[in-house]
Design an enzyme around this catalytic site. Structure first.
Site, PDB file in Angstrom:
ATOM      1  N   HIS A 140      -7.265  -0.068  -3.948  1.00 35.27           N
ATOM      2  CA  HIS A 140      -7.873  -0.154  -5.291  1.00 35.27           C
ATOM      3  C   HIS A 140      -8.465   1.188  -5.731  1.00 35.27           C
ATOM      4  CE1 HIS A 140      -7.693  -4.551  -4.557  1.00 35.27           C
ATOM      5  NE2 HIS A 140      -8.098  -4.207  -3.350  1.00 35.27           N
ATOM      6  N   SER A 161      -3.398  27.017 -19.018  1.00 32.50           N
ATOM      7  CA  SER A 161      -3.641  26.500 -20.358  1.00 32.50           C
ATOM      8  C   SER A 161      -3.705  27.671 -21.318  1.00 32.50           C
ATOM      9  CB  SER A 161      -4.961  25.732 -20.374  1.00 32.50           C
ATOM     10  OG  SER A 161      -5.458  25.666 -21.693  1.00 32.50           O
ATOM     11  N   LYS A 219      -8.049  26.657 -16.273  1.00 30.04           N
ATOM     12  CA  LYS A 219      -7.150  25.577 -15.891  1.00 30.04           C
ATOM     13  C   LYS A 219      -5.982  26.033 -15.010  1.00 30.04           C
ATOM     14  CE  LYS A 219      -7.067  21.815 -17.286  1.00 30.04           C
ATOM     15  NZ  LYS A 219      -6.758  21.258 -18.604  1.00 30.04           N
ATOM     16  N   GLU A 261       3.534  16.286 -12.789  1.00 27.12           N
ATOM     17  CA  GLU A 261       3.469  15.440 -13.983  1.00 27.12           C
ATOM     18  C   GLU A 261       4.858  15.214 -14.584  1.00 27.12           C
ATOM     19  OE1 GLU A 261      -0.432  16.434 -16.380  1.00 27.12           O
ATOM     20  OE2 GLU A 261       0.321  18.194 -15.365  1.00 27.12           O
TER      21      GLU A 261
END
Ligand code: ARG
Length: 462
Positions: free
Chosen positions: A161, A282, A288, A295
């Protein structure tokens, strides 16, 4: 006769040229040209077989094969002029052949149809691509096994979980990914066996009246066997659906890995650092470092699942035998092939090169009361029933939580408030190292088991 009409190879029974829009609508040459190598290979095998059974002369066969080689060289040199008016890869090549060698070129299509031709091309193509996919699958498996060896003892929290559950070893986690990929490889191999059956000789749908020898073409094209039913062979694309299904499952596995990598690479987890060369920055936020490759792999999983739906739906309404609907199988199939191969390649390059931030993993495992089950098991060994032990540990956790400390940081007196079955030796089971080492059985997370599994895995690669 218009120029357009005269280009096409089937105009005999037509009294007017194809509508320009229809011609563009039906053309597949812009994507099925990708099959040119398989198409030429199949045509050469077919020509040699026709010669062997006496339908073509030696000279005709030689002219055809040399002509096809010349066309292949032209295509590969970027000199070939593809024409949408010639619909597809088959007629583009056949027309070029006749332009090149004359009459003999017109005899190549004897005893076959584009229906068995395309089914053969796609199977030849998919067979090669499955081999490439399997190669990348195995590279990634090997990378995971080497990472598991490096991090066999590294402790990180295991989750259920997405809540800290029990401490596990990083190696064990990598080998979980490895197991998924082993099954993916099995599925690809099983799919390959059903792909590797030869439709050529089925002709349009019923076979041909020429005395063909399908054994010859089958051997030359290295298929396992010729198909047993011509109607089935020209019409079913179940083998391609099966590939999309196996690819979708592989992508689902890669997507789950991607999801974990994205989480782990976030500073909030900070479990791993991905190599800079696999990340991007970024344009606005200088701090970043984004895990874009992971992804994108997660994103491409959606695309591959889409191909499976498309292929299943494409097939379901088709009466026997061939229908033009099947032309719509190429783009989804190519999409699935490219996405799964590229995603595997990216992960095989990236994942083994990530660095594990061991202190962060360890600290996270200490924070979440990950050894609570070990304390319960300890109580059971000291005569407490498991349900009661569960309750006792639950109360201990609440107590520790209120004080902002881990179970292992409570004093013996504090722990004994909850049960007098607890003794000095409790601290051995409350350590993370003790917890993982105790799970020392087949399938367990102990470093010793991880090393045994690594040895087993290595045998698959030798
Ligand atoms: N382009 C077609 C396909 O991809 C090739 C077979 C066409 N056959 C036909 N009779 N129109 O399936």
């Amino acid at each position: 006769m218009s120029d357009k009409k005269s280009q096409q190879l089937w105009t005999g029974r037509f009294s007017e040229a194809t509508d320009a829009f229809v011609q563009a609508f039906t053309a597949s040459e812009h994507f099925d040209r990708r099959l040119y190598r398989q198409d030429i290979r199949g045509s050469k095998a077919h020509a040699r077989m026709l010669k062997a059974v006496g339908v073509l002369t030696d000279d005709e066969c030689r002219a055809i094969c040399d002509g096809l080689d010349g066309i292949q060289a032209d295509i590969e040199a970027g000199r070939f002029e593809w024409s949408p008016a010639l619909e597809d890869v088959h007629m583009n090549i056949e027309k070029a052949l006749t332009d090149r060698i004359g009459e003999a070129g017109k005899k190549l299509h004897t005893g076959r149809s584009r229906n068995d031709q395309i089914a053969t091309d796609v199977r030849l193509f998919l067979r090669e691509e499955i081999d490439a996919v399997i190669h990348q699958l195995r590279r990634l498996q090997q990378g995971l096994v080497s990472l598991a060896a490096r991090e066999a003892e590294t402790i990180l929290p295991g989750f259920t979980h997405l809540q800290v559950a029990q401490p596990i070893t990083f190696g064990h986690h990598m080998l979980a990914w490895y197991e998924m990929l082993v099954r993916d490889e099995q599925r690809m191999n099983e799919c390959r066996a059903r792909v590797n059956v030869m439709p050529l000789g089925s002709a349009a749908l019923a076979g041909t009246s020429f005395p063909i020898d399908r054994g010859l073409t089958c051997d030359e094209l290295a298929f396992d066997r010729p198909s047993d039913n011509s109607l089935d062979a020209v019409s079913d694309r179940d083998f391609a659906i099966e590939f999309c299904s196996a690819a979708a499952l592989t992508m689902t596995h890669l997507s789950r890995m991607a999801e974990e990598l994205v989480l782990w690479a976030s500073p909030l987890f900070g479990f791993v650092d991905l190599p800079d060369r696999f990340c991007t920055g970024s344009s606005i936020m200088p701090q970043k470092k984004n895990p874009d490759v992971a992804e994108l792999v997660r994103g491409k999983a959606a695309r591959v699942q889409g191909t499976l739906t498309a292929m299943l739906t494409l097939m379901k309404g088709q009466p026997l035998a061939y229908n033009r609907d099947n032309q719509e199988d190429k783009e989804p199939l190519f999409e699935a092939v490219d996405a799964v191969r590229d995603s595997l390649t990216a992960f095989a390059d990236m994942v083994p090169n990530l660095s594990v931030i061991r202190e962060r993993c360890y600290a996270a495992a200490r924070e979440g009361f990950a050894t609570a089950t070990d304390l319960a098991d300890y109580l059971v060994r000291h005569g407490v029933a498991f349900r009661d032990a569960h309750e006792i540990v639950g109360r201990s956790v609440r107590y520790a939580q209120e004080r902002g400390v881990d179970l292992a940081e409570l004093s013996l007196d504090e722990l004994r408030q909850f049960s007098d079955a607890i003794g000095e030796d409790v601290f051995e089971v409350l350590t993370l190292e003790g917890s993982v080492a105790a799970r020392n059985h087949l399938g367990g997370t102990a470093p010793e088991q991880v090393r045994l599994q690594i040895e087993k895995a290595k045998k698959r690669f030798s």
